[in-house]
Enzyme design. Structure first.
Site, PDB file in Angstrom:
ATOM      1  N   CYS A 123     -59.868  75.249  33.045  1.00 36.16           N
ATOM      2  CA  CYS A 123     -60.553  74.628  34.192  1.00 36.16           C
ATOM      3  C   CYS A 123     -59.985  73.253  34.525  1.00 36.16           C
ATOM      4  O   CYS A 123     -60.202  72.739  35.624  1.00 36.16           O
ATOM      5  CB  CYS A 123     -62.046  74.529  33.917  1.00 36.16           C
ATOM      6  N   HIS A 259     -65.295  69.282  38.290  1.00 36.61           N
ATOM      7  CA  HIS A 259     -65.132  70.730  38.110  1.00 36.61           C
ATOM      8  C   HIS A 259     -66.489  71.399  38.339  1.00 36.61           C
ATOM      9  O   HIS A 259     -67.511  70.941  37.822  1.00 36.61           O
ATOM     10  CB  HIS A 259     -64.619  70.987  36.692  1.00 36.61           C
ATOM     11  N   ASN A 290     -68.045  79.358  39.301  1.00 33.08           N
ATOM     12  CA  ASN A 290     -67.052  78.572  38.561  1.00 33.08           C
ATOM     13  C   ASN A 290     -65.704  79.277  38.666  1.00 33.08           C
ATOM     14  O   ASN A 290     -65.522  80.346  38.096  1.00 33.08           O
ATOM     15  CB  ASN A 290     -67.517  78.451  37.101  1.00 33.08           C
TER      16      ASN A 290
HETATM   17  C1  LIG Z   1     -74.617  79.477  30.307  1.00 27.48           C
HETATM   18  C2  LIG Z   1     -75.830  78.563  30.491  1.00 27.48           C
HETATM   19  C3  LIG Z   1     -76.288  78.540  31.947  1.00 27.48           C
HETATM   20  C4  LIG Z   1     -76.962  79.085  29.625  1.00 27.48           C
HETATM   21  O1  LIG Z   1     -78.046  78.206  29.733  1.00 27.48           O
HETATM   22  P1  LIG Z   1     -78.750  77.666  28.408  1.00 27.48           P
HETATM   23  O2  LIG Z   1     -79.865  76.849  28.851  1.00 27.48           O
HETATM   24  O3  LIG Z   1     -77.695  76.995  27.566  1.00 27.48           O
HETATM   25  O4  LIG Z   1     -79.224  79.020  27.752  1.00 27.48           O
HETATM   26  P2  LIG Z   1     -79.301  79.414  26.214  1.00 27.48           P
HETATM   27  O5  LIG Z   1     -78.055  80.144  25.853  1.00 27.48           O
HETATM   28  O6  LIG Z   1     -79.713  78.240  25.380  1.00 27.48           O
HETATM   29  O7  LIG Z   1     -80.495  80.420  26.275  1.00 27.48           O
HETATM   30  C5  LIG Z   1     -81.804  79.988  26.662  1.00 27.48           C
HETATM   31  C6  LIG Z   1     -82.674  81.194  26.841  1.00 27.48           C
HETATM   32  O8  LIG Z   1     -82.243  81.934  28.016  1.00 27.48           O
HETATM   33  C7  LIG Z   1     -81.928  83.280  27.630  1.00 27.48           C
HETATM   34  N1  LIG Z   1     -80.770  83.682  28.429  1.00 27.48           N
HETATM   35  C8  LIG Z   1     -79.455  83.479  28.144  1.00 27.48           C
HETATM   36  N2  LIG Z   1     -78.693  83.982  29.142  1.00 27.48           N
HETATM   37  C9  LIG Z   1     -79.548  84.478  30.050  1.00 27.48           C
HETATM   38  C10 LIG Z   1     -79.362  85.095  31.302  1.00 27.48           C
HETATM   39  N3  LIG Z   1     -78.148  85.309  31.824  1.00 27.48           N
HETATM   40  N4  LIG Z   1     -80.469  85.473  31.997  1.00 27.48           N
HETATM   41  C11 LIG Z   1     -81.704  85.271  31.506  1.00 27.48           C
HETATM   42  N5  LIG Z   1     -81.937  84.688  30.318  1.00 27.48           N
HETATM   43  C12 LIG Z   1     -80.866  84.295  29.605  1.00 27.48           C
HETATM   44  C13 LIG Z   1     -81.620  83.247  26.171  1.00 27.48           C
HETATM   45  O9  LIG Z   1     -81.868  84.497  25.580  1.00 27.48           O
HETATM   46  C14 LIG Z   1     -82.602  82.196  25.676  1.00 27.48           C
HETATM   47  O10 LIG Z   1     -83.879  82.775  25.544  1.00 27.48           O
HETATM   48  P3  LIG Z   1     -84.902  82.290  24.386  1.00 27.48           P
HETATM   49  O11 LIG Z   1     -85.164  80.848  24.676  1.00 27.48           O
HETATM   50  O12 LIG Z   1     -86.068  83.171  24.599  1.00 27.48           O
HETATM   51  O13 LIG Z   1     -84.162  82.513  23.112  1.00 27.48           O
HETATM   52  C15 LIG Z   1     -75.492  77.115  30.071  1.00 27.48           C
HETATM   53  O14 LIG Z   1     -75.339  77.030  28.675  1.00 27.48           O
HETATM   54  C16 LIG Z   1     -74.279  76.585  30.713  1.00 27.48           C
HETATM   55  O15 LIG Z   1     -74.183  76.515  31.930  1.00 27.48           O
HETATM   56  N6  LIG Z   1     -73.313  76.149  29.906  1.00 27.48           N
HETATM   57  C17 LIG Z   1     -72.101  75.581  30.408  1.00 27.48           C
HETATM   58  C18 LIG Z   1     -71.283  76.678  30.900  1.00 27.48           C
HETATM   59  C19 LIG Z   1     -70.152  76.201  31.662  1.00 27.48           C
HETATM   60  O16 LIG Z   1     -70.316  75.416  32.553  1.00 27.48           O
HETATM   61  N7  LIG Z   1     -68.993  76.665  31.290  1.00 27.48           N
HETATM   62  C20 LIG Z   1     -67.818  76.404  31.944  1.00 27.48           C
HETATM   63  C21 LIG Z   1     -67.227  75.149  31.494  1.00 27.48           C
HETATM   64  S1  LIG Z   1     -65.602  75.246  31.973  1.00 27.48           S
END
Ligand SMILES: CC(C)(COP(=O)(O)OP(=O)(O)OC[C@H]1O[C@@H](n2cnc3c(N)ncnc32)[C@H](O)[C@@H]1OP(=O)(O)O)[C@@H](O)C(=O)NCCC(=O)NCCS
Length: 334
Positions: A123, A259, A290
């Site tokens: 990225c 980004h 993204n």
């Molecule tokens: C991917 C992302 C949106 C997930 O959000 P998060 O708040 O970190 O989510 P978590 O993985 O901690 O999961 C939180 C809860 O949501 C649930 N969950 C995870 N993915 C899910 C989805 N797609 N839909 C619904 N629920 C989901 C999990 O099971 C968890 O449930 P629980 O609390 O009952 O255990 C977030 O981590 C993110 O945006 N990270 C950065 C990613 C990014 O920008 N990457 C590119 C960089 S180049």
């Protein structure tokens, strides 16, 4: 014993962005289309990432085709002919042919016989390319450099993976970097943290894929939570340093173009940097998802198209991703 004295190359005194181009694939994919396979919902995706829809490339919208389309726009705005391009740099992680570099094919299709190579910094690839291009122009190894960020991440994303399926998307952006009356590309602040390379990566290497009984695409895997924390808390510091090294303060900025990873990361960075209210912030992720190496030029293009950015504006770019690699610099909008 010292060797013979060689003639050193001399470049232009200043490098700047001369033109900007973008290509957004035709097919718009709303959250409704991706959430069923990951047992999620439009509300959850919007709330956690700010993404409403994204674009997925059709078969004819190849990495090369999208790169060429964005490049033609950039060349036209720059008023530079393809034959005047001395170097083509294509930042991508989703050109699925190991060699040759797609940059050579892009250069040929455009009509350039300049140097051409691909750049793999995920990225952060586009901002790496802009830094290299400005140094080439100032150093004398090229007069005009075409920098492209292009991805077809839909090819390497598992549509059933809850952590990535709603995030990654496709598109291309390009700039022409060349001599200017003043510097339009500030000093780069960049680096990597290979100790955390596991946080975003291909699931396996091609030899493991081919050795397995049911070979499958080595899709992207990501520890979203860890990546979120790294980006939200560290990248604001990197962006602020790039601003400082350009000799500017947040008050001098017109645009902040991070980004487009996740709207919450953008908001966290803007808060941490205490950006004044007049700074327009790129929020292309809502409609584009993204797009990795393509995200910064696409986001800048959206600001220009919406009338939120004008030629001559001062923009702070910061990009980060797999590696973990990052790069930030201030640029003047062409
Ligand atoms: C991917 C992302 C949106 C997930 O959000 P998060 O708040 O970190 O989510 P978590 O993985 O901690 O999961 C939180 C809860 O949501 C649930 N969950 C995870 N993915 C899910 C989805 N797609 N839909 C619904 N629920 C989901 C999990 O099971 C968890 O449930 P629980 O609390 O009952 O255990 C977030 O981590 C993110 O945006 N990270 C950065 C990613 C990014 O920008 N990457 C590119 C960089 S180049």
């Amino acid at each position: 014993m010292p060797g013979r004295v060689l003639t050193a190359p001399t470049g232009a005194p200043h490098a700047t962005l001369l033109g900007l181009g973008a290509y957004r694939p035709r097919r718009v994919v709303p959250n409704a289309e991706v959430v069923e396979a990951i047992d999620s919902s439009d509300e959850w995706v919007q709330q956690r990432s700010g993404i409403k829809e994204r674009r997925f490339a059709s078969p004819d919208e190849t990495v090369q085709m999208m790169a060429v389309a964005a490049s033609r726009q950039a060349l036209e705005q720059a008023g530079v002919a393809a034959a005047e391009i001395d170097c083509v740099v294509v930042a991508t992680v989703s050109h699925l042919v190991q060699t040759p570099a797609v940059a050579a094919l892009v250069a040929h299709e455009l009509g350039s016989q300049g140097a051409a190579f691909d750049l793999s910094a995920a990225c952060a690839g586009f901002c790496h390319g802009v830094a290299l291009a400005a140094d080439m122009v100032r150093g004398g190894s090229a007069r005009h450099v075409l920098v492209v960020g292009v991805e077809r991440l839909s090819d390497i994303t598992d549509p059933t993976d809850r952590g990535t399926a709603f995030i990654f998307a496709d598109g291309a952006g390009a700039v022409v970097v060349g001599p200017g009356e003043a510097d339009g590309v500030g000093p780069v602040v960049w680096g990597s943290d290979g100790a955390r390379a596991d946080l975003i990566r291909s699931r396996e290497d091609w030899r493991d894929v081919l050795a397995s009984e049911s070979p499958r695409m080595p899709h992207l895997v990501m520890q979203g939570n860890e990546v979120f924390r790294w980006a939200a808390f560290t990248m604001a510091g990197v962006a602020s340093e790039a601003l400082e090294r350009a000799g500017l303060t947040p008050d001098d900025l017109d645009l902040f173009v991070p980004h487009q990873a996740n709207m919450r990361i953008t908001d966290a960075m803007a808060r941490a940097m205490k950006l004044p209210a007049h700074v327009r912030i790129a929020r292309d992720v809502a409609e584009q998802g993204n797009t990795s190496a393509a995200s910064v030029p696409l986001a800048l293009d959206r600001l220009v198209r919406d009338g939120d950015a004008r030629s001559g504006d001062t923009a702070l770019l910061v990009a980060f991703g797999a590696g973990l690699a990052y790069a930030a610099q201030v640029v003047t909008v062409p």
